[in-house]
Design a protein around this motif. Structure first.
Motif, short mmCIF file in Angstrom:
data_model
loop_
_atom_site.label_atom_id
_atom_site.label_comp_id
_atom_site.label_asym_id
_atom_site.label_seq_id
_atom_site.Cartn_x
_atom_site.Cartn_y
_atom_site.Cartn_z
N LEU A 1 -6.83 38.17 41.88
CA LEU A 1 -6.81 38.70 43.51
C LEU A 1 -7.14 37.48 44.06
O LEU A 1 -6.71 37.06 44.80
CB LEU A 1 -7.31 40.25 44.06
CG LEU A 1 -6.97 41.09 43.06
CD1 LEU A 1 -7.93 42.09 43.18
CD2 LEU A 1 -5.25 41.03 43.91
N VAL A 2 -9.11 37.49 42.97
CA VAL A 2 -9.87 35.98 43.98
C VAL A 2 -8.47 34.46 44.09
O VAL A 2 -8.84 33.85 45.34
CB VAL A 2 -10.89 35.99 44.04
CG1 VAL A 2 -11.61 34.53 43.92
CG2 VAL A 2 -11.61 37.16 44.10
N MET A 3 -8.53 33.93 42.96
CA MET A 3 -7.85 32.44 42.56
C MET A 3 -5.73 33.32 43.90
O MET A 3 -5.49 31.91 44.40
CB MET A 3 -6.59 32.72 41.27
CG MET A 3 -6.09 31.66 40.91
SD MET A 3 -8.04 30.35 41.50
CE MET A 3 -9.09 30.91 39.92
N TYR A 4 -5.38 34.06 43.83
CA TYR A 4 -4.73 34.26 44.43
C TYR A 4 -4.64 33.58 46.52
O TYR A 4 -4.08 33.37 46.58
CB TYR A 4 -4.08 35.79 44.60
CG TYR A 4 -2.43 35.60 45.32
CD1 TYR A 4 -1.62 35.40 45.06
CD2 TYR A 4 -3.10 36.79 47.15
CE1 TYR A 4 -0.08 35.68 46.18
CE2 TYR A 4 -1.55 36.09 47.07
CZ TYR A 4 -0.59 36.57 47.40
OH TYR A 4 0.54 36.02 47.55
N ARG A 5 -5.91 34.50 46.70
CA ARG A 5 -6.20 34.56 47.87
C ARG A 5 -6.15 33.23 48.03
O ARG A 5 -6.35 32.02 48.88
CB ARG A 5 -7.76 34.99 48.33
CG ARG A 5 -7.34 36.97 48.24
CD ARG A 5 -6.59 37.02 49.41
NE ARG A 5 -6.95 36.44 50.15
CZ ARG A 5 -6.61 36.88 52.02
NH1 ARG A 5 -5.13 36.93 51.75
NH2 ARG A 5 -6.72 36.44 53.07
N ILE A 6 -7.39 32.24 47.33
CA ILE A 6 -8.43 30.86 47.57
C ILE A 6 -6.44 30.27 47.06
O ILE A 6 -6.36 28.59 48.38
CB ILE A 6 -8.44 29.83 46.53
CG1 ILE A 6 -10.16 31.47 46.16
CG2 ILE A 6 -8.73 29.01 46.30
CD1 ILE A 6 -11.02 30.80 44.62
#
Length: 343
Positions: free
Chosen positions: A174-179
């Protein structure tokens, strides 16, 4: 809209499958291997952010993985710090070392950067291996505690640690998707495509490269810390250069520069390598050529090949729709003219 719903359906389906897997398979060995693969996936996501989206191949990733593992081990075993505080500090220590390394390493480019980071990774391995009084040297570090309880929730079993590491993997995705879909992510991609062009439009390339490098080391440190608490014993081998080449293999097979690549590549290689265990030393004779052929014919990996296929398919559909409209429009015009004449 429909494509977004389908994509989200696939994601929820995979998460549900991962949640129910321990109930479908009662084999503790499979659960252990899958938990380890989740840890590798987190580490590979960090490598993918730097190599896949920023265009800088760091070969010190295994070293930062070891830093996270040893930081957690030393803080819990020798300093007696609470596990969760030690986990946070391990990630921060890894980021701090990554920041200092990145300040120097990112002044180089291309193969010079790769060679420099390879040397840094090997230096980290040597420090861990030779500093007996701190790390235990070749004897390693034993007695690393399992994650501390959170209220009534305990993490003293393999099943509970499986779900804990799965939680961190989902959070990482999820964090990687947002980044990737943020302004910073687009900046990383702009640097990867053309660093000189990015500079001409006012992007601070050094600042953004350093940010990507530190974030990459954060995920490596997190994976290392989770590995230490899961295995409960660590040695200097976890920082050796063979580990970084394993990470690279997972990334290249899955798809470098894709969000699904780390999961696909890690799961596929771990599964195949475990299936070929009965061949012992001869399994690499089969696995090696298959890996070479895959990289030759699908340089963007399995996830990249699927994305390319889907784009070509959507392009063909759009072309077909345009051709159909061009055919239908003259037919409708001719029918209208006939009606006017008949009228």
């Amino acid at each position: 809209m429909m494509s977004f719903l389908k994509k989200r359906g696939w994601v929820f389906g995979l998460i549900l499958l991962a949640i129910v897997f321990p109930f479908l398979s009662q084999n503790d060995y499979f659960l252990h291997v899958l938990t380890l693969s989740f840890i590798w996936m987190i580490a590979v996501y960090g490598l993918n952010l730097l190599a896949g989206y920023t265009g800088y191949l760091s070969l010190a990733h295994a070293g930062f993985f070891a830093v996270g593992a040893y930081a957690l081990g030393l803080l819990t075993v020798k300093a007696g710090i609470n596990y969760w505080l030690a986990l946070v500090l391990a990630c921060l220590i890894t980021c701090a070392i990554g920041f200092l390394v990145g300040l120097v390493a990112l002044r180089t480019k291309e193969h010079f950067f790769a060679i420099y980071t390879l040397c840094v990774g090997y230096i980290i391995y040597l420090v861990i291996d030779k500093w007996d009084s701190l790390t235990g040297g070749v004897r390693g570090l034993i007695g690393i505690p399992a994650p501390a309880n959170i209220g009534p929730i305990a993490f003293d079993t393999d099943l509970s640690q499986y779900y804990l590491i799965l939680f961190f993997l989902i959070l990482t995705v999820l964090v990687m998707y947002r980044i990737v879909h943020s302004l910073s992510g687009r900046t990383f991609i702009a640097i990867r495509n053309s660093e000189e062009l990015a500079q001409t439009i006012g992007i601070s390339t050094m600042k953004n490269k350093l940010l990507a490098f530190v974030l990459s080391t954060f995920f490596a440190g997190l994976a290392g810390a989770l590995y230490a608490s899961f295995i409960r014993f660590i040695g200097p081998d976890i920082g050796y250069i063979t580990i970084i080449f394993d990470f690279l293999t997972y990334l290249l097979v899955g798809g470098i520069g894709t969000l699904a690549g780390p999961i696909v590549g890690t799961f596929l290689i771990v599964t195949v390598s475990q299936s070929l265990q009965f061949l012992q030393d001869y399994r690499m004779l089969i696995f090696g050529p298959l890996l070479t052929l895959l990289i030759i014919f699908y340089p963007r990996g399995i996830a990249g090949a699927f994305i390319d296929w889907r784009m070509k398919r959507s392009l063909k559909k759009s072309v077909a729709m345009k051709q159909k409209k061009r055919y239908v429009q003259p037919q409708a015009d001719s029918d209208t003219e006939k009606r006017i004449k008949e009228g």
